[in-house]
Design a protein around this motif. Sequence first.
Motif, PDB file in Angstrom:
ATOM      1  N   GLU A 243     -30.420 -39.947  -1.005  1.00 43.63           N
ATOM      2  CA  GLU A 243     -29.834 -40.584  -2.188  1.00 43.63           C
ATOM      3  C   GLU A 243     -29.713 -39.605  -3.347  1.00 43.63           C
ATOM      4  N   ILE A 244     -29.269 -38.396  -3.009  1.00 47.10           N
ATOM      5  CA  ILE A 244     -29.086 -37.339  -4.002  1.00 47.10           C
ATOM      6  C   ILE A 244     -27.583 -37.128  -4.174  1.00 47.10           C
ATOM      7  N   GLN A 245     -27.138 -37.132  -5.420  1.00 40.91           N
ATOM      8  CA  GLN A 245     -25.701 -37.056  -5.685  1.00 40.91           C
ATOM      9  C   GLN A 245     -25.251 -35.635  -5.996  1.00 40.91           C
ATOM     10  N   LEU A 246     -24.249 -35.160  -5.274  1.00 39.98           N
ATOM     11  CA  LEU A 246     -23.648 -33.863  -5.618  1.00 39.98           C
ATOM     12  C   LEU A 246     -22.836 -34.041  -6.889  1.00 39.98           C
ATOM     13  N   VAL A 247     -23.142 -33.255  -7.921  1.00 44.28           N
ATOM     14  CA  VAL A 247     -22.406 -33.427  -9.177  1.00 44.28           C
ATOM     15  C   VAL A 247     -21.554 -32.229  -9.560  1.00 44.28           C
ATOM     16  N   ALA A 248     -21.872 -31.065  -9.045  1.00 45.21           N
ATOM     17  CA  ALA A 248     -21.085 -29.887  -9.415  1.00 45.21           C
ATOM     18  C   ALA A 248     -21.214 -28.819  -8.343  1.00 45.21           C
ATOM     19  N   GLY A 249     -20.183 -27.997  -8.218  1.00 45.87           N
ATOM     20  CA  GLY A 249     -20.209 -26.966  -7.198  1.00 45.87           C
ATOM     21  C   GLY A 249     -19.397 -25.759  -7.602  1.00 45.87           C
ATOM     22  N   ASP A 250     -19.553 -24.697  -6.837  1.00 43.31           N
ATOM     23  CA  ASP A 250     -18.779 -23.485  -7.079  1.00 43.31           C
ATOM     24  C   ASP A 250     -18.623 -22.757  -5.748  1.00 43.31           C
ATOM     25  N   THR A 251     -17.484 -22.092  -5.568  1.00 39.66           N
ATOM     26  CA  THR A 251     -17.295 -21.268  -4.380  1.00 39.66           C
ATOM     27  C   THR A 251     -16.831 -19.883  -4.798  1.00 39.66           C
ATOM     28  N   LYS A 252     -17.421 -18.873  -4.187  1.00 36.21           N
ATOM     29  CA  LYS A 252     -16.954 -17.504  -4.370  1.00 36.21           C
ATOM     30  C   LYS A 252     -16.741 -16.906  -2.981  1.00 36.21           C
ATOM     31  N   VAL A 253     -15.722 -16.072  -2.857  1.00 32.62           N
ATOM     32  CA  VAL A 253     -15.461 -15.394  -1.591  1.00 32.62           C
ATOM     33  C   VAL A 253     -15.587 -13.895  -1.827  1.00 32.62           C
ATOM     34  N   VAL A 254     -16.343 -13.206  -0.974  1.00 38.21           N
ATOM     35  CA  VAL A 254     -16.444 -11.747  -1.075  1.00 38.21           C
ATOM     36  C   VAL A 254     -15.824 -11.134   0.180  1.00 38.21           C
ATOM     37  N   PRO A 255     -15.282  -9.919   0.053  1.00 39.20           N
ATOM     38  CA  PRO A 255     -14.616  -9.294   1.204  1.00 39.20           C
ATOM     39  C   PRO A 255     -15.571  -9.133   2.389  1.00 39.20           C
ATOM     40  N   HIS A 256     -14.996  -9.058   3.574  1.00 33.49           N
ATOM     41  CA  HIS A 256     -15.757  -8.884   4.806  1.00 33.49           C
ATOM     42  C   HIS A 256     -16.745  -7.720   4.667  1.00 33.49           C
ATOM     43  N   GLY A 257     -17.995  -7.965   4.999  1.00 32.06           N
ATOM     44  CA  GLY A 257     -18.999  -6.906   4.930  1.00 32.06           C
ATOM     45  C   GLY A 257     -19.834  -6.929   3.662  1.00 32.06           C
ATOM     46  N   ALA A 258     -19.394  -7.676   2.634  1.00 24.49           N
ATOM     47  CA  ALA A 258     -20.131  -7.705   1.371  1.00 24.49           C
ATOM     48  C   ALA A 258     -21.180  -8.822   1.327  1.00 24.49           C
TER      49      ALA A 258
END
Lengths: 348, 348
Positions: A135-150
């Motif tokens: 019963e835990i609500q997701l309220v905020a998120g973020d996504t970052k992508v780094v190049p292959h190998g990083a």
Amino acid sequence: MKISMKITTGHGSGGRLTQQLTRRILDCFETDSRNRAFRNVSQQSVSQRGAFQMEDCAFIGDDTAVSIDGFTVFPHDFPGGDIGKLAVCGSANDLAVRGVRPLFLTLALIIEEGLDLADLDRYMESAARTAYEGEIQLVAGDTKVVPHGAADKLFVTTCAMGKRESPHVLQTSNLKDGDILILSTSPGRHGAALAAARFGLDAPGLLSDCALLWPALSPLLNFSELRCMRDCTRGGLGTVLCEWAEASSLGIEIVEADIPSNREVDSVCDILGLDRLYLASEGCALAAVAPEQAEECAAALRQSPACKDAAIIGRVAAVHPGMVGMKTRIGGQRFVDMPTGEILPRIC
Amino acid sequence: MKISMKITTGHGSGGRLTQQLTRRILDCFETDSRNRAFRNVSQQSVSQRGAFQMEDCAFIGDDTAVSIDGFTVFPHDFPGGDIGKLAVCGSANDLAVRGVRPLFLTLALIIEEGLDLADLDRYMESAARTAYEGEIQLVAGDTKVVPHGAADKLFVTTCAMGKRESPHVLQTSNLKDGDILILSTSPGRHGAALAAARFGLDAPGLLSDCALLWPALSPLLNFSELRCMRDCTRGGLGTVLCEWAEASSLGIEIVEADIPSNREVDSVCDILGLDRLYLASEGCALAAVAPEQAEECAAALRQSPACKDAAIIGRVAAVHPGMVGMKTRIGGQRFVDMPTGEILPRIC
């Protein structure tokens, strides 16, 4: 000659070097280069463990608490869970052990280019299912992508927030001479399951104990003399005991034979030469309570399916202040020390 | 034949692919594998941008807001800042643009084995100085160490919390036909500074605009008809404009010649073939306000040293709903579209 000090995997062990690293970072926040005190660190409530009365989560205001945790576990899928489930349990449990009901979650992903979207879906569905069950609500998120190998596929950081439901604040400084220590279940299952997976050991039936602790621990909040609780994650039970002994300046005495044990964990430890005292759990907590409520408190824990084997494993004692003594299985006596290096990196 | 879809750097651009990725993750939290609605996502308040009325931070309760952000910037040191300063500004600014004063910070580090402790000290001192200047208190932290090669030196995730000081909630859905758009300063300095550093361009005087926005933006909260604000980070001003047009189902008209410009940014864009409309800023915000308060609002912004060149750049209009039109410098008219791929990975 200037010696350049570098980060080692031992700094991530949860033990002595992690303590030193944390202290070093806090020093940055306490003093700037012009030697002016920052005074913007709430020392007693920094979630990273170590000396300085540090606890698993911080209170901001009277009863709102917050905890942040990064997850770099390898492999991302392990028997009994995956990085998604672990990331929700890990942060939520840091609240639960302080009598705080987890309510909200924020989630930040660092993704390596090339990750299969199907894998990402699976981890996120796992995180979502765990949050839903708790019963835990997701309220905020973020996504970052780094190049292959990083980066290595996926790292997840979660920050959980909740409200205190314990009548008083549970903290290490509540510990008193004579308090009884109760362990909620057999320790080390998460670390043992990961070690088995990583080294290709066949360990049928061995699953990580990765689980939300709130359902099992919340009934303990009814005990007026409950002092504090801590989940035995990175660094394991041994590290928690050492931290409590150091932080309280009291001694701790435990009885090895009274620690709930798990046959598969013992086998993995025997084969790989690991000490189950330092293996991580992700669904096992230590609780301290006054002697007169100890038996009833352990019985309350055993009501929870995940804690059927909860047991009294020792007590707080004024002897050898700051140290942890253990009566061994074969009748001897030894000190339990905090680990320094790292045996298994990336267990959480 | 099953096609395996993989994460690309474009998924980290802040543009169209990031929107799709975010939607995909939210789908996981909204429906589990048994097709039962999770309903534990506060849709309107998920910080990741995209359609679905997403905003920069989430409200939990009436006036407490939270925002999480991961930072993978490369290089870790750049003209005008470093990953420590950026990690504090980034999360705090996501609160500031919603009229929320940043008060508390949690910080999680993922560190690569072998990182110089002196470098870590420097980044943490930089983070601490920024937090101190913004009167933001560090309340909790976490450190993880991964073996050499499993991460690139240091990733930082921060989660900021604060209290709303704006009399009403600032959100994209407040936008009305006729609203005036004010840009706080010239856009793209962060992205241009990073591009110059990465490609070895000599750009004397070009610094990232990385800064805390609260001091400049808080005076705007006195304007009763302030609709919403947004900092022009990943994806730049162009992406913010497209998001606002899509989310409001109104059109937006801007005038290229009215956008505050910076000679060094223009030079870098000319040499590298970049479009300043999509270059990231880390200290530049877009604000929407009713026409009758627009001039006064822009004047209030210009009181702040960092926003001396604040300017009205366009308006919300019912023409071409969901689209952004731009009157170009040479007198033409073109649409501003949301970017799909990624030109500069790891800019934040």
